[in-house]
Design an enzyme around this catalytic site. Structure first.
Site, PDB file in Angstrom:
ATOM      1  N   ASN A  82       0.345  -1.243   0.026  1.00  0.00           N
ATOM      2  CA  ASN A  82       0.591   0.266  -0.037  1.00  0.00           C
ATOM      3  C   ASN A  82       0.539   1.019   0.154  1.00  0.00           C
ATOM      4  OD1 ASN A  82      -2.528  -0.426  -0.194  1.00  0.00           O
ATOM      5  ND2 ASN A  82      -2.441  -1.396   1.919  1.00  0.00           N
TER       6      ASN A  82
ATOM      7  N   ASN B 226      -8.625  -9.043   2.375  1.00  0.00           N
ATOM      8  CA  ASN B 226      -9.142  -8.167   1.761  1.00  0.00           C
ATOM      9  C   ASN B 226     -10.460  -8.727   1.501  1.00  0.00           C
ATOM     10  OD1 ASN B 226      -8.833  -9.735  -0.204  1.00  0.00           O
ATOM     11  ND2 ASN B 226      -7.938  -8.129  -0.710  1.00  0.00           N
ATOM     12  N   ILE B 227     -11.326  -7.937   0.891  1.00  0.00           N
ATOM     13  CA  ILE B 227     -12.925  -7.393   0.157  1.00  0.00           C
ATOM     14  C   ILE B 227     -13.034  -8.696  -0.367  1.00  0.00           C
ATOM     15  CG2 ILE B 227     -13.715  -5.868   1.618  1.00  0.00           C
ATOM     16  CD1 ILE B 227     -13.496  -4.911  -0.648  1.00  0.00           C
TER      17      ILE B 227
ATOM     18  N   ARG C 108     -21.229  -2.941   0.905  1.00  0.00           N
ATOM     19  CA  ARG C 108     -20.890  -4.872   0.595  1.00  0.00           C
ATOM     20  C   ARG C 108     -21.979  -5.133   0.638  1.00  0.00           C
ATOM     21  NH1 ARG C 108     -16.551  -2.596  -0.083  1.00  0.00           N
ATOM     22  NH2 ARG C 108     -14.829  -2.132   1.774  1.00  0.00           N
TER      23      ARG C 108
ATOM     24  N   ASP D 167     -13.689  -2.459   7.388  1.00  0.00           N
ATOM     25  CA  ASP D 167     -14.100  -4.064   6.696  1.00  0.00           C
ATOM     26  C   ASP D 167     -13.439  -4.626   8.446  1.00  0.00           C
ATOM     27  OD1 ASP D 167     -15.761  -3.648   4.822  1.00  0.00           O
ATOM     28  OD2 ASP D 167     -13.330  -2.740   4.192  1.00  0.00           O
TER      29      ASP D 167
ATOM     30  N   CYS E 164      -6.923  -1.125   9.233  1.00  0.00           N
ATOM     31  CA  CYS E 164      -6.910  -1.778   8.246  1.00  0.00           C
ATOM     32  C   CYS E 164      -6.516  -1.290   7.059  1.00  0.00           C
ATOM     33  CB  CYS E 164      -8.210  -2.591   7.720  1.00  0.00           C
ATOM     34  SG  CYS E 164      -9.870  -1.693   7.821  1.00  0.00           S
TER      35      CYS E 164
END
Length: 589
Positions: free
Chosen positions: A299, A323-324, A442, A401, A396
């Site tokens: 990141n 992660n998502i 989401r 999340d 995060c």
């Protein structure tokens, strides 16, 4: 020149290292896109939008029309039924309880044997993971049913015109009342006090549009420093208090810092120094980064990053929580396994049946249980830190999340209030709704979204695992968790629409959507655990916890958990809490 060449070589190696770190993540995302599972393919074809949800709940209902005689599969048996359709509902009548299936819950319709004459099976896939299996006598009836349902499904999103005010609001769910629930909870913790003050730096959501207006921050940090620190955090989500332990330890949350390769912020460092010196009594603080370490390093290429130990004197721990995109991929695999092997889940005993090795292999391949284990382990570590009077900051990437999962579960472990039904409602309102979890994105409530994921499903599942391990510690039962999850996934109540508190207020969603907390309170007896014995003791996770797949969540029966919830209740005022002693006195105790 020699020194400069050395610095450039070091920087070049750092860039190569970080690019190498991000390549596996990119490959994983590409693999996810190429191997899109059947469930995701069905979900992305849904034309449901929040605009549709708002319109459907107020539209005049025409008379039902009977369109077919059919059989409904319930617990493996085919029961005679008749199907009646209106513009908003499919009504299934029979010798069982009449089922009212709201059409916006349907994400796909499958007629697998349409090319064959004779009796046909029609499968309706719903947003809350249910699959409704209907059997009709002929192919012609199946086509009529299919076309009738498709014709009545919600239309694509269209913006309302400025003069389209819609019908008058009914039984409003007041935003102020929900915010008051959170405010009362902070008072219960003994706030404000000499060490923590209430800041209005985010009034009218001017500083951070995804945060609540009221923020608790260290007393010796002024608003100008807060604004400067927010500029150094992703999405301006600055470190803020979400829970104050009775021993004085603080649980804070934020987004990642914008460290990049070489950036730093004296204001952010000052804010964190103030947080970690609150009642620390010499104990070192902890920064819990929910991400895998390589993801945090990667990141930095986009200007994000993590807290360096030479600038922040704290313990930095990476939790390695996926992660998502990985979460979505995992859940889609699990749901496809449930649909492919519908008879291999023992819903009565809440365990996977041993009769189907293929089901077990498919469920294991999904990796879902492994994700839950990582979340619970990290939440247990945070709870231990708080119990040891060690302040914790959790983040995060953007802080809405994985951060929400960890801080909420840690509070459930250390504070028995959040193990009551009222406490659970307050916890979700505070750490999920108020602090800006993006429910609409989401759960794809606004149509197709590449950011769709099910981290709230993970949170609810983790709570269920805790209720299994500690059967007398929770006032609420399994049905309460199922009802909350169904409401969040389907958008049936105003609490979970939009992506932030600011959006809900701007669009005035609470004025014409029912409140989930009112519905839960009205059916309190239904959601009560008869084994409940309240104790102030913190919960310690088992050394080797045995997690199970939750059949009632991933392969639910009809009519489903949402059927017992009313959508006509306004938001109730929360029960009055007895304020705790100020944090100084609590810390002394």
């Amino acid at each position: 020149k020699t020194k400069m060449a050395g610095l450039l070589a070091t920087a070049r190696r750092a860039v190569v290292s970080r690019v190498g770190a991000i390549l596996p993540a990119l490959a994983s995302m590409a693999s996810f896109s190429q191997n899109m599972s059947g469930y995701r393919a069905r979900l992305v074809r849904s034309q449901l939008t929040e605009s549709n949800l708002e319109q459907l709940c107020t539209k005049d209902l025409p008379l039902f029309q009977t369109i077919a005689e059919a059989k409904l599969r319930v617990d493996g048996r085919w029961l005679p039924s008749s199907l009646r359709l209106s513009e908003t509902e499919l009504e299934i009548q029979g010798a069982f309880e009449t089922i009212h299936l709201v059409l916006y819950q349907i994400i796909d319709i499958d007629v697998p044997d349409l090319r064959v004459d004779g009796e046909q099976t029609v499968v309706l896939f719903l947003r809350d993971f249910r699959a409704v299996h209907l059997s009709v006598p002929t192919r012609e009836v199946a086509v009529v049913l299919f076309e009738a349902l498709v014709r009545h499904l919600p239309s694509p999103y269209t913006e309302k015109t400025g003069d389209d005010t819609g019908p008058p609001p009914v039984l409003a769910c007041a935003t102020a009342t929900c915010s008051d629930r959170v405010a009362r909870d902070f008072v219960r913790m003994g706030l404000p006090c000499s060490e923590w003050r209430l800041s209005r730096v985010n009034a009218a959501y001017a500083l951070c549009p995804t945060y609540p207006e009221d923020l608790y921050v260290p007393s010796d940090i002024d608003d100008a420093t807060l604004a400067a620190a927010a500029a150094f955090r992703s999405k301006q989500r600055l470190p803020a208090l979400t829970y104050l332990h009775a021993n004085g330890a603080a649980l804070c949350r934020s987004a990642q810092p914008k460290t990049g390769f070489f950036s730093r912020s004296s204001d952010d460092e000052r804010l964190l120094s103030a947080i970690f010196t609150r009642r620390s009594q010499g104990a070192i603080g902890h920064i819990i980064d929910a991400r895998p370490q390589w993801n945090a390093i990667a990141n930095t290429l986009n200007g994000g990053g993590y807290e360096s130990s030479n600038r922040y004197v704290v313990n930095l721990t990476f939790c390695n929580i996926a992660n998502i995109h990985a979460v979505s991929n995992s859940l889609f695999k699990l749901l496809d396994a449930c649909y492919t092997y519908p008879g291999c889940i023992d819903t009565e005993h809440h365990s996977a049946s041993d009769c189907c090795p293929k089901w077990q292999a498919a469920a294991a391949e999904s990796g879902w249980v492994g994700h839950l284990q990582g979340i619970l382990h990290s939440a247990g570590f945070i709870a231990t830190c708080l119990a040891n009077q060690e302040t914790v900051l959790v983040h995060c990437s953007d802080g809405w999340d994985r951060s929400a999962q960890l801080v909420a579960l840690a509070q459930v472990l250390v504070d028995d209030h959040y193990r009551t039904l009222d406490g659970l409602m307050t916890l979700i309102e505070k750490d999920w709704i108020s602090f800006g979890h993006q429910f609409a994105r989401r759960h794809a409530l606004s149509g197709l979204d590449t950011q769709q994921s099910f981290v709230f499903t993970q949170f609810i599942d983790c709570l269920w695992q805790l209720t299994r391990w500690f059967p007398t510690a929770f006032e609420f039962n399994e049905q309460a968790l199922l009802a909350i999850h169904a409401a969040a996934l389907t958008g049936s109540h105003g609490n979970f629409l939009a992506n932030s508190e600011r959006e809900r207020r701007q669009r005035d969603l609470h004025a014409h959507r029912a409140c989930l907390w009112a519905a839960l309170s009205a059916a309190r007896d239904t959601f009560h655990n008869p084994q409940y014995v309240r104790t102030a003791d913190a919960l310690s996770l088992p050394p080797e916890p045995a997690l199970r797949l939750w059949p009632q969540l991933y392969a639910p029966s009809l009519p489903g958990p949402a059927a017992i919830l009313s959508t006509t209740h306004p938001c109730p005022a929360p029960a009055a809490e007895t304020p705790s002693e100020p944090c100084e006195a609590r810390a002394a105790v």
